[in-house]
Design an enzyme around this catalytic site. Sequence first.
Site, PDB file in Angstrom:
ATOM      1  N   CYS A 130       0.861  -1.193   0.000  1.00  0.00           N
ATOM      2  CA  CYS A 130       0.000   0.000   0.000  1.00  0.00           C
ATOM      3  C   CYS A 130       0.895   1.241   0.000  1.00  0.00           C
ATOM      4  O   CYS A 130       1.732   1.413   0.892  1.00  0.00           O
ATOM      5  CB  CYS A 130      -0.908  -0.005   1.229  1.00  0.00           C
ATOM      6  SG  CYS A 130      -1.760   1.562   1.511  1.00  0.00           S
ATOM      7  N   CYS A 186       0.601   3.308   3.203  1.00  0.00           N
ATOM      8  CA  CYS A 186       1.287   2.670   4.340  1.00  0.00           C
ATOM      9  C   CYS A 186       2.791   2.902   4.223  1.00  0.00           C
ATOM     10  O   CYS A 186       3.465   3.153   5.235  1.00  0.00           O
ATOM     11  CB  CYS A 186       0.970   1.178   4.398  1.00  0.00           C
ATOM     12  SG  CYS A 186      -0.704   0.804   4.990  1.00  0.00           S
ATOM     13  N   ASP A 204      -0.229  16.306  -1.586  1.00  0.00           N
ATOM     14  CA  ASP A 204      -0.545  15.417  -2.708  1.00  0.00           C
ATOM     15  C   ASP A 204       0.501  15.580  -3.818  1.00  0.00           C
ATOM     16  O   ASP A 204       0.926  16.695  -4.140  1.00  0.00           O
ATOM     17  CB  ASP A 204      -1.944  15.753  -3.248  1.00  0.00           C
ATOM     18  CG  ASP A 204      -2.493  14.666  -4.141  1.00  0.00           C
ATOM     19  OD1 ASP A 204      -3.435  13.985  -3.729  1.00  0.00           O
ATOM     20  OD2 ASP A 204      -1.970  14.501  -5.273  1.00  0.00           O
ATOM     21  N   HIS A 251      -4.509   0.822   8.477  1.00  0.00           N
ATOM     22  CA  HIS A 251      -4.974   0.642   7.101  1.00  0.00           C
ATOM     23  C   HIS A 251      -6.479   0.360   7.096  1.00  0.00           C
ATOM     24  O   HIS A 251      -6.927  -0.720   7.461  1.00  0.00           O
ATOM     25  CB  HIS A 251      -4.227  -0.482   6.392  1.00  0.00           C
ATOM     26  CG  HIS A 251      -4.628  -0.593   4.951  1.00  0.00           C
ATOM     27  ND1 HIS A 251      -3.969   0.092   3.941  1.00  0.00           N
ATOM     28  CD2 HIS A 251      -5.643  -1.257   4.359  1.00  0.00           C
ATOM     29  CE1 HIS A 251      -4.570  -0.160   2.795  1.00  0.00           C
ATOM     30  NE2 HIS A 251      -5.583  -0.982   3.018  1.00  0.00           N
ATOM     31  N   ASN A 307     -12.816   9.975  -1.781  1.00  0.00           N
ATOM     32  CA  ASN A 307     -13.325   9.159  -2.875  1.00  0.00           C
ATOM     33  C   ASN A 307     -13.447   7.720  -2.401  1.00  0.00           C
ATOM     34  O   ASN A 307     -12.608   7.237  -1.639  1.00  0.00           O
ATOM     35  CB  ASN A 307     -12.380   9.244  -4.078  1.00  0.00           C
ATOM     36  CG  ASN A 307     -12.323  10.644  -4.662  1.00  0.00           C
ATOM     37  OD1 ASN A 307     -13.319  11.360  -4.671  1.00  0.00           O
ATOM     38  ND2 ASN A 307     -11.166  11.050  -5.147  1.00  0.00           N
ATOM     39  N   HIS A 335      -6.488   3.161   0.492  1.00  0.00           N
ATOM     40  CA  HIS A 335      -6.216   3.437   1.908  1.00  0.00           C
ATOM     41  C   HIS A 335      -6.977   4.722   2.193  1.00  0.00           C
ATOM     42  O   HIS A 335      -6.719   5.754   1.539  1.00  0.00           O
ATOM     43  CB  HIS A 335      -4.705   3.591   2.126  1.00  0.00           C
ATOM     44  CG  HIS A 335      -4.281   3.841   3.549  1.00  0.00           C
ATOM     45  ND1 HIS A 335      -3.288   3.111   4.187  1.00  0.00           N
ATOM     46  CD2 HIS A 335      -4.687   4.750   4.463  1.00  0.00           C
ATOM     47  CE1 HIS A 335      -3.112   3.550   5.414  1.00  0.00           C
ATOM     48  NE2 HIS A 335      -3.948   4.562   5.611  1.00  0.00           N
ATOM     49  N   HIS A 355      -8.377   8.113   2.735  1.00  0.00           N
ATOM     50  CA  HIS A 355      -7.703   9.411   2.782  1.00  0.00           C
ATOM     51  C   HIS A 355      -8.714  10.510   2.503  1.00  0.00           C
ATOM     52  O   HIS A 355      -9.674  10.318   1.761  1.00  0.00           O
ATOM     53  CB  HIS A 355      -6.546   9.481   1.778  1.00  0.00           C
ATOM     54  CG  HIS A 355      -6.909   9.106   0.379  1.00  0.00           C
ATOM     55  ND1 HIS A 355      -7.079   7.809  -0.027  1.00  0.00           N
ATOM     56  CD2 HIS A 355      -7.153   9.880  -0.712  1.00  0.00           C
ATOM     57  CE1 HIS A 355      -7.394   7.785  -1.314  1.00  0.00           C
ATOM     58  NE2 HIS A 355      -7.459   9.033  -1.749  1.00  0.00           N
TER      59      HIS A 355
HETATM   60  P1  DGP Z   1      -7.806   9.220  -4.846  1.00  0.00           P
HETATM   61  O1  DGP Z   1      -8.008   9.385  -6.309  1.00  0.00           O
HETATM   62  O2  DGP Z   1      -8.910   9.851  -4.024  1.00  0.00           O
HETATM   63  O3  DGP Z   1      -7.534   7.778  -4.460  1.00  0.00           O
HETATM   64  O4  DGP Z   1      -6.518  10.078  -4.499  1.00  0.00           O
HETATM   65  C1  DGP Z   1      -5.240   9.554  -4.370  1.00  0.00           C
HETATM   66  C2  DGP Z   1      -4.313  10.725  -4.337  1.00  0.00           C
HETATM   67  O5  DGP Z   1      -3.054  10.250  -3.885  1.00  0.00           O
HETATM   68  C3  DGP Z   1      -4.075  11.390  -5.681  1.00  0.00           C
HETATM   69  O6  DGP Z   1      -4.536  12.744  -5.601  1.00  0.00           O
HETATM   70  C4  DGP Z   1      -2.573  11.357  -5.878  1.00  0.00           C
HETATM   71  C5  DGP Z   1      -2.050  10.986  -4.517  1.00  0.00           C
HETATM   72  N1  DGP Z   1      -0.881  10.136  -4.533  1.00  0.00           N
HETATM   73  C6  DGP Z   1      -0.766   8.923  -5.145  1.00  0.00           C
HETATM   74  N2  DGP Z   1       0.461   8.427  -4.954  1.00  0.00           N
HETATM   75  C7  DGP Z   1       1.137   9.328  -4.201  1.00  0.00           C
HETATM   76  C8  DGP Z   1       2.454   9.376  -3.678  1.00  0.00           C
HETATM   77  O7  DGP Z   1       3.276   8.468  -3.850  1.00  0.00           O
HETATM   78  N3  DGP Z   1       2.783  10.473  -2.959  1.00  0.00           N
HETATM   79  C9  DGP Z   1       1.907  11.513  -2.731  1.00  0.00           C
HETATM   80  N4  DGP Z   1       2.331  12.547  -2.014  1.00  0.00           N
HETATM   81  N5  DGP Z   1       0.651  11.483  -3.208  1.00  0.00           N
HETATM   82  C10 DGP Z   1       0.280  10.418  -3.928  1.00  0.00           C
END
Ligand code: DGP
Length: 112
Positions: free
Chosen positions: A3, A6, A29, A45, A85, A96, A98
């Site tokens: 994950c 995680c 993000d 988790h 989401n 996970h 968020h």
């Molecule tokens: P969702 O689509 O709601 O599952 O949003 C997941 C968010 O996680 C998306 O806006 C991009 C972010 N994200 C994905 N991988 C990483 C990462 O490795 N680092 C960071 N900082 N954000 C990430």
Amino acid sequence: MNCIFCSIISGDIPSKKVYEDEICFAFLDINPQAPVHCLIVPKAHIQSADEVNEENACVVAHIFSVIPKIAKELGLSAGYRVVTNIGEDGRQSVKHLHFHILGGKQLSENMA
Ligand code: DGP
């Protein structure tokens, strides 16, 4: 378990940390959708908000008690949006739980 979030919480994947306590972790993000785009996640988790139940709802309550502090820290005094989401139709890409904290401009009226 494989994950991304995680791994971010454990520090195995680097992130721009905004806040951390024993229950939750917040970081910027990687693909910001607004001038300020922060994610806050439980350290435990939990797959999504659809997995919230009477046992783990206190984690979500805690996260929502932290969000105003983070918003203040990030300078979101004019307001912000909190989004989660869920599942395929909800466009959840990371499984996970968020919460997105979005702000830094007047956001779109569109929600869907
Ligand atoms: P969702 O689509 O709601 O599952 O949003 C997941 C968010 O996680 C998306 O806006 C991009 C972010 N994200 C994905 N991988 C990483 C990462 O490795 N680092 C960071 N900082 N954000 C990430």
